[in-house]
Design a protein around this motif. Sequence first.
Motif, mmCIF file in Angstrom:
data_model
loop_
_atom_site.group_PDB
_atom_site.id
_atom_site.type_symbol
_atom_site.label_atom_id
_atom_site.label_comp_id
_atom_site.label_asym_id
_atom_site.label_seq_id
_atom_site.Cartn_x
_atom_site.Cartn_y
_atom_site.Cartn_z
ATOM 1 N N GLY A 50 63.205 70.521 36.554
ATOM 2 C CA GLY A 50 61.820 70.129 36.325
ATOM 3 C C GLY A 50 61.278 70.762 35.055
ATOM 4 N N GLY A 51 60.202 70.223 34.568
ATOM 5 C CA GLY A 51 59.576 70.773 33.369
ATOM 6 C C GLY A 51 59.415 69.727 32.286
ATOM 7 N N VAL A 52 58.974 70.201 31.124
ATOM 8 C CA VAL A 52 58.774 69.345 29.953
ATOM 9 C C VAL A 52 59.771 69.767 28.891
ATOM 10 C CG1 VAL A 52 57.157 68.566 28.184
ATOM 11 C CG2 VAL A 52 56.333 69.093 30.488
ATOM 12 N N SER A 53 60.584 68.830 28.422
ATOM 13 C CA SER A 53 61.577 69.107 27.392
ATOM 14 C C SER A 53 61.129 68.442 26.096
ATOM 15 C CB SER A 53 62.950 68.582 27.809
ATOM 16 O OG SER A 53 63.912 68.829 26.802
ATOM 17 N N ILE A 54 60.888 69.255 25.062
ATOM 18 C CA ILE A 54 60.392 68.778 23.767
ATOM 19 C C ILE A 54 61.478 69.011 22.722
ATOM 20 C CG2 ILE A 54 58.553 68.955 22.049
ATOM 21 C CD1 ILE A 54 56.853 70.283 24.273
ATOM 22 N N ASN A 72 55.559 80.665 23.071
ATOM 23 C CA ASN A 72 55.021 81.476 24.168
ATOM 24 C C ASN A 72 53.571 81.881 23.928
ATOM 25 O OD1 ASN A 72 57.422 81.326 25.547
ATOM 26 N ND2 ASN A 72 58.167 83.337 24.906
ATOM 27 N N HIS A 73 53.196 82.070 22.656
ATOM 28 C CA HIS A 73 51.820 82.455 22.342
ATOM 29 C C HIS A 73 50.823 81.327 22.597
ATOM 30 C CE1 HIS A 73 53.397 86.027 20.058
ATOM 31 N NE2 HIS A 73 52.315 86.546 20.630
ATOM 32 N N LEU A 74 51.328 80.126 22.830
ATOM 33 C CA LEU A 74 50.422 79.006 23.118
ATOM 34 C C LEU A 74 49.872 79.075 24.537
ATOM 35 C CD1 LEU A 74 52.433 76.095 21.422
ATOM 36 C CD2 LEU A 74 50.445 77.318 20.508
ATOM 37 N N GLY A 75 50.506 79.890 25.398
ATOM 38 C CA GLY A 75 49.983 80.100 26.741
ATOM 39 C C GLY A 75 50.375 79.051 27.769
ATOM 40 N N PHE A 76 51.467 78.328 27.532
ATOM 41 C CA PHE A 76 51.915 77.311 28.497
ATOM 42 C C PHE A 76 53.031 77.805 29.415
ATOM 43 C CE2 PHE A 76 50.346 74.667 24.905
ATOM 44 C CZ PHE A 76 49.284 74.072 25.581
ATOM 45 N N ASP A 101 47.646 65.694 35.932
ATOM 46 C CA ASP A 101 47.085 64.730 34.987
ATOM 47 C C ASP A 101 48.017 64.598 33.776
ATOM 48 O OD1 ASP A 101 45.604 63.109 33.398
ATOM 49 O OD2 ASP A 101 43.855 64.438 33.264
ATOM 50 N N PRO A 102 48.457 63.388 33.426
ATOM 51 C CA PRO A 102 49.321 63.211 32.250
ATOM 52 C C PRO A 102 48.694 63.741 30.971
ATOM 53 C CG PRO A 102 49.281 61.206 33.574
ATOM 54 C CD PRO A 102 48.231 62.116 34.139
ATOM 55 N N ALA A 103 47.353 63.802 30.935
ATOM 56 C CA ALA A 103 46.692 64.310 29.741
ATOM 57 C C ALA A 103 47.042 65.767 29.495
ATOM 58 C CB ALA A 103 45.170 64.137 29.872
ATOM 59 N N ALA A 104 47.272 66.543 30.577
ATOM 60 C CA ALA A 104 47.631 67.956 30.431
ATOM 61 C C ALA A 104 48.995 68.087 29.756
ATOM 62 C CB ALA A 104 47.638 68.639 31.798
ATOM 63 N N THR A 105 49.929 67.228 30.133
ATOM 64 C CA THR A 105 51.252 67.252 29.505
ATOM 65 C C THR A 105 51.155 66.848 28.041
ATOM 66 O OG1 THR A 105 52.312 66.712 31.619
ATOM 67 C CG2 THR A 105 53.586 66.319 29.611
ATOM 68 N N ASN A 106 50.365 65.828 27.758
ATOM 69 C CA ASN A 106 50.198 65.396 26.371
ATOM 70 C C ASN A 106 49.571 66.501 25.525
ATOM 71 O OD1 ASN A 106 51.244 62.865 26.936
ATOM 72 N ND2 ASN A 106 49.240 61.977 27.420
ATOM 73 N N MET A 108 49.906 69.708 26.040
ATOM 74 C CA MET A 108 50.954 70.709 25.812
ATOM 75 C C MET A 108 51.886 70.275 24.688
ATOM 76 S SD MET A 108 54.109 71.758 28.325
ATOM 77 C CE MET A 108 53.107 72.564 29.581
ATOM 78 N N VAL A 109 52.328 69.026 24.748
ATOM 79 C CA VAL A 109 53.266 68.530 23.741
ATOM 80 C C VAL A 109 52.634 68.546 22.357
ATOM 81 C CG1 VAL A 109 54.586 66.511 22.986
ATOM 82 C CG2 VAL A 109 54.525 67.121 25.415
#
Length: 316
Positions: A50-54, A72-76, A101-106, A108-109
């Motif tokens: 699981g997670g977000v892979s960029i 890491n300094h971005l706080g995610f 909410d998909p907006a939260a993932t967007n 982050m990306v």
Amino acid sequence: MRLLKIIPDNTNIGFVRVRHIAFAITAFLTVAAVALVGIHGLNMGVDFVGGVSIEEKFPSEPHLDQVRSTVNHLGFGEAALQQLGDKTTVTVRLPVPESSDPAATNTMVEAVKAALKSKFGAEFTNYSTVSGKVSGELVQNGILAVLLAIVGIAIFSWFRYEWQFGISTAVAIIHDVLMTLGFFALTQLVFDLNIVAAVLTIIGYSINDKMVIDDRIRENMRKYRKMGMSELIDLSVNETLPRTVMTSLTIMLALASLLIFGGEVLRGFTAAMMLGIVVGTYSSIYVSSSLLITLGLKPGPREEKPNAASGAERVG
């Protein structure tokens, strides 16, 4: 055609006489593979953890510590990084945002894209997201698929031939799967759903290769009822050796092209397939066939010829 004949006809290689050495090597490699998986673990892809892979493309090979610190300094959350290909492409893996909410993932990306572009000049390539619940289900389904494939093939061999064939088939396939897992634990290549597909394909190839040899063994058991089991298995393996080697080499050529020109996405799948072809061919020739002797397989009983008395009775 003679120039293309790699394995000559009528070979007489004694595979069975080195079975104890082959068994020892197989046992050592299997234990080593299990130890590697236990110690290093598998580098599970987003599909399974699981997670977000960029994925980001850098102008030159970056310092991963600096990239990790920036993200890491971005706080995610804690970022996991992996270099791909020529090491200028880096995959940044972050936990899925608490909000569904998909907006939260967007958000982050976009934040990661902006930070890495500003500091390193990196260019965004793509990203993928898998929730923790879905990843857990994928792990269970992947393991279940592999186990069902092994059990189903073993049962099929049991009913088609003898119980010894079913056990030797299961042992050979488990060996092939463990070798593949050990390879991924050693190299730390990403283990995702593509690799599960590769493992299932390896199982299919291995059983196809083994069935050819098993069919020839069973045929020769009926044909040469007085021949010892060791000589019979050597004969059967040698008779099918040109087909086995040529099939493996043909597939390896196709996989080599895929490895070179298939891109990064297919690299793990292709590497798993190439390894599987090698270990599958080895296990079919040296492991499963010779194991039939250890399991006590014997040629069928000889057909009794009618004697003179029985013939006289029939005449009367």
